[in-house]
Design a protein around this motif. Structure first.
Motif, PDB file in Angstrom:
ATOM      1  N   ILE A   1       2.054   8.394 -16.337  1.00 16.49           N
ATOM      2  CA  ILE A   1       1.154   7.602 -16.311  1.00 16.49           C
ATOM      3  C   ILE A   1       1.629   6.397 -16.176  1.00 16.49           C
ATOM      4  CG2 ILE A   1      -0.680   6.390 -18.581  1.00 16.49           C
ATOM      5  CD1 ILE A   1      -0.472   9.657 -19.670  1.00 16.49           C
ATOM      6  N   PHE A   2       2.620   6.053 -16.571  1.00 16.66           N
ATOM      7  CA  PHE A   2       3.431   4.790 -16.192  1.00 16.66           C
ATOM      8  C   PHE A   2       3.391   4.328 -15.048  1.00 16.66           C
ATOM      9  CE2 PHE A   2       3.617   4.452 -20.211  1.00 16.66           C
ATOM     10  CZ  PHE A   2       3.666   2.608 -20.928  1.00 16.66           C
ATOM     11  N   LEU A   3       3.847   5.087 -13.598  1.00 15.87           N
ATOM     12  CA  LEU A   3       3.953   5.220 -12.494  1.00 15.87           C
ATOM     13  C   LEU A   3       2.702   4.177 -12.242  1.00 15.87           C
ATOM     14  CD1 LEU A   3       6.662   7.977 -11.520  1.00 15.87           C
ATOM     15  CD2 LEU A   3       6.910   5.319 -11.608  1.00 15.87           C
ATOM     16  N   ILE A   4       1.873   4.980 -11.951  1.00 12.41           N
ATOM     17  CA  ILE A   4       0.546   5.643 -11.098  1.00 12.41           C
ATOM     18  C   ILE A   4      -0.522   4.165 -11.960  1.00 12.41           C
ATOM     19  CG2 ILE A   4      -2.317   6.063 -12.125  1.00 12.41           C
ATOM     20  CD1 ILE A   4      -1.051   8.825 -12.212  1.00 12.41           C
ATOM     21  N   VAL A   5      -0.179   3.001 -12.725  1.00 14.16           N
ATOM     22  CA  VAL A   5      -0.382   2.294 -13.319  1.00 14.16           C
ATOM     23  C   VAL A   5       0.702   1.152 -12.563  1.00 14.16           C
ATOM     24  CG1 VAL A   5      -2.340   2.623 -14.836  1.00 14.16           C
ATOM     25  CG2 VAL A   5       0.386   1.481 -15.849  1.00 14.16           C
ATOM     26  N   GLY A   6       1.914   1.544 -13.210  1.00 11.75           N
ATOM     27  CA  GLY A   6       2.624   0.380 -12.451  1.00 11.75           C
ATOM     28  C   GLY A   6       3.018  -0.429 -13.002  1.00 11.75           C
ATOM     29  N   PHE A   7       3.560  -0.122 -14.263  1.00 11.60           N
ATOM     30  CA  PHE A   7       3.506  -1.120 -15.474  1.00 11.60           C
ATOM     31  C   PHE A   7       5.268  -0.492 -16.363  1.00 11.60           C
ATOM     32  CE2 PHE A   7       3.526  -1.728 -20.015  1.00 11.60           C
ATOM     33  CZ  PHE A   7       3.466  -3.189 -20.130  1.00 11.60           C
ATOM     34  N   LEU A   8       5.699  -1.920 -16.078  1.00 11.10           N
ATOM     35  CA  LEU A   8       7.035  -1.086 -16.636  1.00 11.10           C
ATOM     36  C   LEU A   8       7.954  -0.128 -15.697  1.00 11.10           C
ATOM     37  CD1 LEU A   8       7.179  -1.240 -20.867  1.00 11.10           C
ATOM     38  CD2 LEU A   8       7.691  -3.288 -18.676  1.00 11.10           C
ATOM     39  N   THR A   9       7.555   0.071 -14.546  1.00 11.55           N
ATOM     40  CA  THR A   9       8.013   0.804 -13.124  1.00 11.55           C
ATOM     41  C   THR A   9       9.582   1.398 -13.611  1.00 11.55           C
ATOM     42  OG1 THR A   9       6.338   0.318 -12.061  1.00 11.55           O
ATOM     43  CG2 THR A   9       7.654   1.312 -10.594  1.00 11.55           C
ATOM     44  N   LEU A  10      10.132   0.135 -13.717  1.00  9.03           N
ATOM     45  CA  LEU A  10      11.934   0.688 -13.636  1.00  9.03           C
ATOM     46  C   LEU A  10      12.011   1.316 -14.548  1.00  9.03           C
ATOM     47  CD1 LEU A  10      14.917   0.652 -12.577  1.00  9.03           C
ATOM     48  CD2 LEU A  10      15.522  -1.337 -13.336  1.00  9.03           C
TER      49      LEU A  10
ATOM     50  N   LEU B   1       0.675  -1.042  -0.154  1.00  7.49           N
ATOM     51  CA  LEU B   1       0.072   0.171  -0.117  1.00  7.49           C
ATOM     52  C   LEU B   1       0.750   1.418   0.339  1.00  7.49           C
ATOM     53  CD1 LEU B   1      -2.949  -1.027   2.564  1.00  7.49           C
ATOM     54  CD2 LEU B   1      -3.461  -0.535   0.289  1.00  7.49           C
ATOM     55  N   ALA B   2       1.539   0.987   0.826  1.00  5.67           N
ATOM     56  CA  ALA B   2       3.219   1.843   1.143  1.00  5.67           C
ATOM     57  C   ALA B   2       3.329   2.290  -0.480  1.00  5.67           C
ATOM     58  CB  ALA B   2       3.853   1.953   2.425  1.00  5.67           C
ATOM     59  N   LEU B   3       3.946   1.251  -1.525  1.00  5.89           N
ATOM     60  CA  LEU B   3       4.357   1.596  -2.762  1.00  5.89           C
ATOM     61  C   LEU B   3       3.550   2.676  -3.579  1.00  5.89           C
ATOM     62  CD1 LEU B   3       7.144  -1.173  -2.787  1.00  5.89           C
ATOM     63  CD2 LEU B   3       7.567   0.588  -2.889  1.00  5.89           C
ATOM     64  N   LEU B   4       2.297   1.660  -3.382  1.00  3.86           N
ATOM     65  CA  LEU B   4       1.282   2.191  -3.944  1.00  3.86           C
ATOM     66  C   LEU B   4       0.806   3.907  -3.571  1.00  3.86           C
ATOM     67  CD1 LEU B   4      -0.878   1.739  -6.312  1.00  3.86           C
ATOM     68  CD2 LEU B   4      -2.694   1.009  -4.216  1.00  3.86           C
ATOM     69  N   LEU B   5       0.447   3.955  -3.120  1.00  4.44           N
ATOM     70  CA  LEU B   5       0.744   5.967  -2.376  1.00  4.44           C
ATOM     71  C   LEU B   5       1.517   6.599  -3.352  1.00  4.44           C
ATOM     72  CD1 LEU B   5      -0.738   7.770  -1.133  1.00  4.44           C
ATOM     73  CD2 LEU B   5       0.795   7.150   0.498  1.00  4.44           C
ATOM     74  N   LEU B   6       3.174   5.879  -2.647  1.00  4.89           N
ATOM     75  CA  LEU B   6       4.109   6.931  -3.389  1.00  4.89           C
ATOM     76  C   LEU B   6       4.349   6.407  -4.544  1.00  4.89           C
ATOM     77  CD1 LEU B   6       6.820   8.251  -2.929  1.00  4.89           C
ATOM     78  CD2 LEU B   6       7.937   5.695  -2.915  1.00  4.89           C
ATOM     79  N   ARG B   7       3.845   5.349  -5.405  1.00  4.01           N
ATOM     80  CA  ARG B   7       3.914   5.622  -6.961  1.00  4.01           C
ATOM     81  C   ARG B   7       2.772   6.538  -7.648  1.00  4.01           C
ATOM     82  NH1 ARG B   7       2.579   0.312  -7.691  1.00  4.01           N
ATOM     83  NH2 ARG B   7       1.041   0.774  -8.920  1.00  4.01           N
ATOM     84  N   VAL B   8       1.756   6.066  -6.696  1.00  2.36           N
ATOM     85  CA  VAL B   8       0.279   7.111  -7.217  1.00  2.36           C
ATOM     86  C   VAL B   8       0.487   9.073  -7.673  1.00  2.36           C
ATOM     87  CG1 VAL B   8      -2.534   7.262  -7.348  1.00  2.36           C
ATOM     88  CG2 VAL B   8      -1.353   5.452  -7.438  1.00  2.36           C
ATOM     89  N   SER B   9       0.893   8.789  -6.104  1.00  2.00           N
ATOM     90  CA  SER B   9       0.936  10.940  -5.702  1.00  2.00           C
ATOM     91  C   SER B   9       2.377  10.578  -6.557  1.00  2.00           C
ATOM     92  CB  SER B   9       1.755  10.130  -4.515  1.00  2.00           C
ATOM     93  OG  SER B   9       0.478  10.378  -3.312  1.00  2.00           O
ATOM     94  N   LEU B  10       3.841   9.852  -6.961  1.00  5.89           N
ATOM     95  CA  LEU B  10       4.176  10.715  -7.476  1.00  5.89           C
ATOM     96  C   LEU B  10       4.223  10.828  -9.500  1.00  5.89           C
ATOM     97  CD1 LEU B  10       7.204  11.407  -7.235  1.00  5.89           C
ATOM     98  CD2 LEU B  10       8.572   9.519  -7.996  1.00  5.89           C
TER      99      LEU B  10
END
Length: 180
Positions: free
Chosen positions: A92-101, A42-51
């Motif tokens: 956009i990719f960070l929000i959905v968590g796709f190809l994050t690196l 959940l913390a990574l989700l919050l960080l990823r979506v916010s950023l």
């Protein structure tokens, strides 16, 4: 919706843990059943979506006013386009968590270059608080505002590195597609 639910659960847990210490372990174990991948996911989700959202907010005006932005930073339009596109697409990719690196690396490059521009212009790491600056000494584009510094770009770098190292978390397309 998930933010309201998660914050409500967190508040209920803390209130119950302080008022009824014997309920604390029970509440915590029930939350782990609710979120089997735990709070780190959940913390990574919050960080990823916010950023990701912040980079969309920063990238969109830059890409829609590309020429003006390129002139203001005295850089070629093509480099500014690459930076703005990395912010917009990477967000956009960070929000959905796709190809994050792969999403974090171009944005990280842009932020490191932003730090370089600020440092080479002798901007401080942390600017003086705008409320402490004497009248008429600094005016931002819309009146009194944040004085220039490279603190924000540095913090974006730290957050991007954290996501790149820790991964997107359990609540991402990467986890769904590639497994954990």
């Amino acid at each position: 919706m998930i933010y309201k639910f998660a914050s409500g659960v967190a508040i209920a847990f803390f209130l119950a843990a302080f008022n009824f210490p014997q309920l604390g372990p029970y509440l915590l174990s029930s939350l782990y059943h609710l979120y089997p991948d735990g709070f780190p996911g959940l913390a990574l989700l919050l960080l990823r979506v916010s950023l990701g959202w912040l980079f969309i907010l920063h990238g969109y005006p830059k890409i829609t006013h590309l020429q003006q932005w390129a002139e203001s930073v005295k850089m070629p339009v093509f480099l500014c386009f690459l930076s703005a596109a990395s912010m917009l697409g990477g967000g956009i990719f960070l929000i959905v968590g796709f190809l994050t690196l792969l999403a974090t690396l171009p944005i990280l490059g842009s932020m490191i270059f932003a730090i370089y521009l600020e440092v080479s212009a002798s901007k401080p790491f942390v600017a003086q608080d705008p409320y402490l600056i004497p009248e008429n000494q600094y005016k931002g584009p819309l009146g009194k505002g944040e004085p220039p510094s490279w603190e924000k770009a540095f913090m974006y770098c730290v957050m991007l590195i954290a996501i790149a190292v820790l991964g997107p978390g359990a609540y991402s397309l990467d986890a769904l597609i590639f497994g954990r």
